[in-house]
Each structure stands twice: as C-alpha cells, then as structure tokens.
Scaffold this motif. Structure first.
Motif, PDB file in Angstrom:
ATOM      1  N   TYR A  91      16.594  12.134 -18.695  1.00  0.00           N
ATOM      2  CA  TYR A  91      18.194  12.232 -18.499  1.00  0.00           C
ATOM      3  C   TYR A  91      19.064  11.494 -19.406  1.00  0.00           C
ATOM      4  CZ  TYR A  91      16.659  13.202 -13.687  1.00  0.00           C
ATOM      5  OH  TYR A  91      16.019  13.636 -12.405  1.00  0.00           O
ATOM      6  N   LYS A  92      18.377  10.915 -20.289  1.00  0.00           N
ATOM      7  CA  LYS A  92      19.211  10.275 -21.552  1.00  0.00           C
ATOM      8  C   LYS A  92      18.866  10.745 -22.783  1.00  0.00           C
ATOM      9  CE  LYS A  92      21.244   7.749 -18.040  1.00  0.00           C
ATOM     10  NZ  LYS A  92      22.429   7.975 -17.469  1.00  0.00           N
ATOM     11  N   GLY A  93      17.838  11.657 -22.997  1.00  0.00           N
ATOM     12  CA  GLY A  93      17.459  11.761 -24.221  1.00  0.00           C
ATOM     13  C   GLY A  93      17.015  10.909 -25.166  1.00  0.00           C
ATOM     14  N   PHE A  94      16.297   9.618 -24.271  1.00  0.00           N
ATOM     15  CA  PHE A  94      16.000   8.334 -25.043  1.00  0.00           C
ATOM     16  C   PHE A  94      14.478   8.213 -25.046  1.00  0.00           C
ATOM     17  CE2 PHE A  94      15.011   3.853 -24.619  1.00  0.00           C
ATOM     18  CZ  PHE A  94      15.901   3.601 -25.750  1.00  0.00           C
ATOM     19  N   TYR A  95      13.816   8.087 -26.292  1.00  0.00           N
ATOM     20  CA  TYR A  95      12.561   8.044 -26.213  1.00  0.00           C
ATOM     21  C   TYR A  95      11.997   6.735 -26.234  1.00  0.00           C
ATOM     22  CZ  TYR A  95      12.311  13.250 -27.116  1.00  0.00           C
ATOM     23  OH  TYR A  95      12.527  14.436 -26.774  1.00  0.00           O
ATOM     24  N   VAL A  96      11.357   6.286 -25.362  1.00  0.00           N
ATOM     25  CA  VAL A  96      10.578   4.894 -25.167  1.00  0.00           C
ATOM     26  C   VAL A  96       9.186   4.943 -26.462  1.00  0.00           C
ATOM     27  CG1 VAL A  96       9.368   3.337 -23.962  1.00  0.00           C
ATOM     28  CG2 VAL A  96      11.469   4.373 -23.086  1.00  0.00           C
ATOM     29  N   ARG A  97       8.672   6.064 -26.491  1.00  0.00           N
ATOM     30  CA  ARG A  97       7.479   6.070 -27.297  1.00  0.00           C
ATOM     31  C   ARG A  97       7.381   7.416 -27.840  1.00  0.00           C
ATOM     32  NH1 ARG A  97       2.150   7.855 -23.656  1.00  0.00           N
ATOM     33  NH2 ARG A  97       1.123   7.307 -25.732  1.00  0.00           N
ATOM     34  N   GLY A  98       6.705   7.425 -29.024  1.00  0.00           N
ATOM     35  CA  GLY A  98       6.641   8.819 -29.871  1.00  0.00           C
ATOM     36  C   GLY A  98       7.429   8.950 -31.047  1.00  0.00           C
ATOM     37  N   GLU A  99       8.289   7.854 -31.391  1.00  0.00           N
ATOM     38  CA  GLU A  99       9.205   7.947 -32.407  1.00  0.00           C
ATOM     39  C   GLU A  99       8.794   6.456 -33.243  1.00  0.00           C
ATOM     40  OE1 GLU A  99      13.014  10.445 -31.768  1.00  0.00           O
ATOM     41  OE2 GLU A  99      13.137   8.310 -30.968  1.00  0.00           O
ATOM     42  N   GLY A 100       8.216   5.688 -32.898  1.00  0.00           N
ATOM     43  CA  GLY A 100       7.486   4.483 -33.496  1.00  0.00           C
ATOM     44  C   GLY A 100       8.423   3.362 -33.682  1.00  0.00           C
TER      45      GLY A 100
END
Length: 546
Positions: free
Chosen positions: A321-330
């Motif tokens: 819904y927000k295009g916000f990554y909690v994990r996966g980008e470090g």
C-alpha cells in the motif's frame, strides 16, 4: 466483479459502488447479469485503476464528487466497452476450445508419487505428525493422547494475527493440543456451539482442562505458567531480563500503533512514514542489544513470538500500500537478520503467510487500507498484474528478492511438486471451488472480497474444469516446455474439434478465481503458491490467446 473489486477500497469509498456500476452499465449497454460474469481479472484491474486516483493529502482531502469523477470522467468505460459487449453477446466468433487430452488423475498421482520418492519428500504425509502444518488438527509431539489438555480455536484461513501468536507459542513449546477452526466474521459465520461458549465470537480462544480463556495475551501468559517444563519462553519473574522483556512488549504495541495509523490513513503520509521509520530504528537497536538474532539473544522468546505476526503483516502491507520495504534493502540489518533466523525454523515456516495473502486479508479486518501512489507499482508486482511477477519463468527468491524477500530461497522442482501434490489430493473440491468464478454470487456476501462462502458454482462446467486442472498439474510435474511438445500438450483452437473439446471461456473465469484465492499458509507454502499462480496463468494465457 466490479462490485467485488470496489469492496477492496477503504470504507469511505464504498459509496461510489452503485454510481460506478450505473456508469459502466450505461457506457457498455450491459445488464447487471452480464456484469456479474466478468472475469475476476477485470475486477482486479478496475480496483487498481480506481485506487490510483485516491491519494488525498491533508491540504487536498478527497470529496465525494472527486471519487465519483474517477469513474465518470475516466477512460474506463471506453476501454471496457468492447469486452462488455462480447460478454453480453456470449463471446461471438472469438470462442476458444481446448482438448481433454491431459493425463488422468490416477496417472498424475503416480507421476507425483514417483517424483516425491525421488526427492525424498512426502507432501501427502499426515499433517498432524512432523513439522508445523496449517492443516493439523491434533498435535501430540510424540506424547499419548491422554496428555492433551489444551484445545485451540483459531481461524480457518490463518489470517488472524492473534491466533498466529498462540499457535506459534504452542508449536515452540510443543504442548500437546487439538485445534478447531472457526470462521472470522469477515469471511463466514461462526457455529452456534462456539458462540454459546464465547458470546463475543472473538478469536483466539483456548480451552485448558475445559476452562475457556480468551484474549491472546492472557492465553500466552497462562500457557507459560501452566507448562513451565515445556521450553520456558520468558525470563524468570523479577529478573533484569524479565524487566527488559516487559519493556520490549510495550515497544511492540507502539510499532503496532504506528504501523496501523499510517497503513489505514491517507492523512499525513510523510509523518506516518517518519514515525514508522523511527519505531523500526528502535526495533533494530533492540534486536542487536543482546547480540541477536532474537530480541533476548540467541534463543527465540515470547517477545519474538509477540512481534512476529505484526511485523510479518507490517512488511507485507506497507510494501503493497505504501511502496515501503521493511526488509530486503538492508536499512535495518538486525531486522533482516531476525527475519532470516525465523525463516530457518520449521515452526515459523508452517505458520508464515505471503505478501499477497496479507495485503488482501487485512482490509476486511481493519475496515480498509489506504493506497498511496508509491504503492501502485509494488502492489501490481504482488498482485501479479504487472505482466511478469505471476508468469513463467519466475524470478528466484532470496533474502533480498523484491518485492518479497524469502531467505530460504525457492527450489522450483520441489515447489512445483508441492503445488501439484496439493492439487491432486484435493482436485474434486478445487474444481468445484474454482467454478464459483463463472457461477453466481452467494446470497449472503461477506466483508472479505476474496471470500464468498455461499457462492454457487457453475457445475455444468465441471468436466471442462477437471480437464483444465489436469493440464495445469501435468505442466507442474513435467514443465511447460516438455508438456507442449508431448502428446498431452494443451491444444487450443477457435473450433470445437470433436466431442473431447471444451469451451474455454468459463474455464478462464474459474482459473482466475482460483488463482486469486490461493492462500498461504492455508493451501501451501509461498514458493509453491507462486508456482501454482503462474501455471494457472499459463492456462489462462493459452486460452485467451486463441
């Protein structure tokens, strides 16, 4: 289909349903009955189109007129009018047919059995034995049945985060227990026997020696107290470690609050993101304070189990819904390490869902989630509507794969075999369920758009759907390329071609309906679910191309 799609919207947008239907009917000349049989992909496309225009800000709040103009002033009626006219006319000369030349279910079963033996796996094993399994109803952990003192009431679809906590705690402590699955209100009715015990109807519920206990926090505390010899998960009362554990439980409540405030609102988007980033900074710091990978150190505790359901759902929903990554980008390495450590535990993997399931099970539980413009691209990937994510060949999974990290990675041959084995075992029920797609909506709709427990399947198409599912399972077992050069290739044409040919249109609708309702973990693990979704798209694309 359009009405169903609109029910994904936050509740203030529900008022446009009737006007949207009338606008589209007027533009297309279709009857309500014709609209009702549109393929589910149209509903998914319409949902994405409509929410694209709903990004209000504190300085520019949405109005009812604005919401309605999304439909009335858009290109949608013109874009769909050709399709609508074909639906209303029954498809005309563009009808597709396919042959019933796939292997029989007996033959497919033998193929799957041989493959499972070759790989040393058994996807038909008793779910009550072995690792944590969503279909288990009695868990003894090697003890006699007389040792069972606990009964857990949890939801059928494994959507409820509070059930998730208690379920995971019982599995980690290996407390013998039985399970009775109860519908959540958003997707079905609760049985009178349950309501007699729990008038509120809320889940989870635990029976301990016949005593009924509600509220997940109370249940979890009770299990720790009553079963101290089953792997204690909390530090000793009065110790400094216990004081820190209690403080971390309060941090979980703050994370929960900041997550939902941003997820469910279109106001103060920047501030909502900032608050979520700050609470994740705090969580990241706490995970590293005792050396990790878990909150209290090297061993999983009740603190981790309390965080798990919320952070899992937070990661899925904020990406969607927000295009916000909690994990996966470090950005939060300790959070990444925590997820990776959890995914090495069979207890967690047996309860873990995927981003697609959570992104669509949360709105009916929360009363709606707010889509921001940043979420549109990611949501299309998670939904498989980007033209790539749910189509073969699938991109590999890893701890850094986006939009959905999965540190165990995928094993395509085993993942396809799991999906095929589940389909073979339940093919009769699956075919009937899928035929709700071209069937009739249920007389008693529920809040969850992907659920229709009273839907009426179009059973007149059962032989066609049975044949189509055999083609899909065959492709899962031998591979699409090998299948398409074999005598059992999926053959599609614009003419009937004999008595063994079936009409493709109702099968496409049924396959889309099934594809969009493959649930994790209820039906299978995430890597297997994505294979099944992609192979259903193989069937759909073949039929649609003709």
């Amino acid at each position: 289909a359009v009405t169903t799609a609109l029910s994904f919207m936050p509740r203030p947008e529900l008022s446009i349903r009737a006007s949207s239907m009338k606008t589209i009917q007027k533009a297309s000349g279709c009857t309500t009955r014709s609209l009702a049989i549109l393929p589910s992909s149209l509903g998914r496309a319409f949902r994405g189109f409509s929410t694209r225009f709903q990004a209000p800000t504190s300085s520019n709040p949405p109005t009812k007129a604005h919401r309605c103009s999304v439909i009335a002033n858009s290109q949608m009626p013109n874009m769909l009018s050709g399709l609508f006219s074909k639906v209303a006319k029954g498809g005309g000369s563009d009808q597709a047919y396919f042959l019933d030349n796939a292997p029989s279910w007996d033959a497919l079963s033998q193929m799957a059995k041989a493959k499972m033996e070759a790989h040393g796996v058994d996807f038909w094993a008793d779910p009550n034995q072995g690792p944590t399994h969503p279909l288990a109803l009695k868990r003894t952990f090697g003890q006699p049945e007389s040792a069972i003192r606990v009964k857990l009431y949890r939801d059928h679809a494994a959507w409820c985060p509070y059930c998730h906590k208690v379920w995971l705690q019982l599995e980690e402590k290996r407390i013998p227990y039985t399970i009775e699955k109860i519908n959540m209100r958003c997707y079905g009715d609760k049985p009178p026997s349950f309501m007699a015990k729990v008038p509120s109807g809320l889940l989870p519920v635990l029976e301990l020696d016949g005593r009924v206990v509600t509220e997940s926090a109370v249940i979890m505390e009770l299990l720790e107290r009553e079963f101290p010899d089953n792997k204690p998960l909390m530090p000793r009362a009065g110790s400094p470690e216990r004081a820190r554990a209690d403080q971390l439980m309060r941090l979980e409540r703050k994370l929960f609050s900041d997550w939902l405030n941003w997820l469910c609102s279109g106001w103060d988007h920047v501030g909502g993101r900032r608050r979520v980033e700050a609470v994740l900074d705090a969580v990241n710091t706490e995970l590293g304070a005792a050396g990790g990978p878990f909150f209290l150190g090297s061993e999983l505790s009740l603190v981790d189990i309390t965080f798990v359901p919320m952070v899992e759902r937070m990661a899925a929903s904020l990406a969607y819904y927000k295009g916000f990554y909690v994990r996966g980008e470090g950005r939060w390495p300790a959070v990444e390490a925590w997820f990776n450590a959890l995914e090495q535990r069979d207890t967690y993997m047996g309860t873990k869902s995927d981003y697609y399931t959570h992104s669509h099970d949360l709105p009916p539980q929360l009363g709606g989630c707010h889509m921001s413009p940043e979420g549109e691209t990611v949501s299309a990937m998670i939904d498989g509507t980007d033209g790539r994510s749910w189509r073969l060949p699938l991109a590999p999974l890893s701890a850094t794969s986006l939009p959905e990290p999965y540190s165990r990675g995928d094993h395509p041959e085993l993942d396809k075999l799991e999906a095929a084995a589940k389909m073979i075992k339940n093919h009769e029920a699956v075919a009937k369920f899928a035929l709700r797609g071209p069937g009739k909506p249920g007389p008693r709709p529920v809040a969850a758009p992907l659920a229709d427990p009273t839907g009426v399947p179009a059973l007149e198409h059962l032989p066609a759907m049975d044949a189509a599912l055999r083609h899909v399972v065959h492709a899962l077992l031998v591979g699409v390329e090998a299948k398409q050069v074999s005598a059992e290739a999926l053959q599609v044409s614009s003419s009937a071609g004999g008595p063994s040919a079936f009409t493709g249109a109702p099968v496409v609708s049924a396959a889309e309906y099934l594809r969009d309702r493959v649930g994790v973990p209820r039906d299978m693990k995430f890597p297997a679910a994505r294979q099944l979704r992609a192979h259903l798209n193989y069937l759909i694309d073949q039929l649609a191309a003709s």
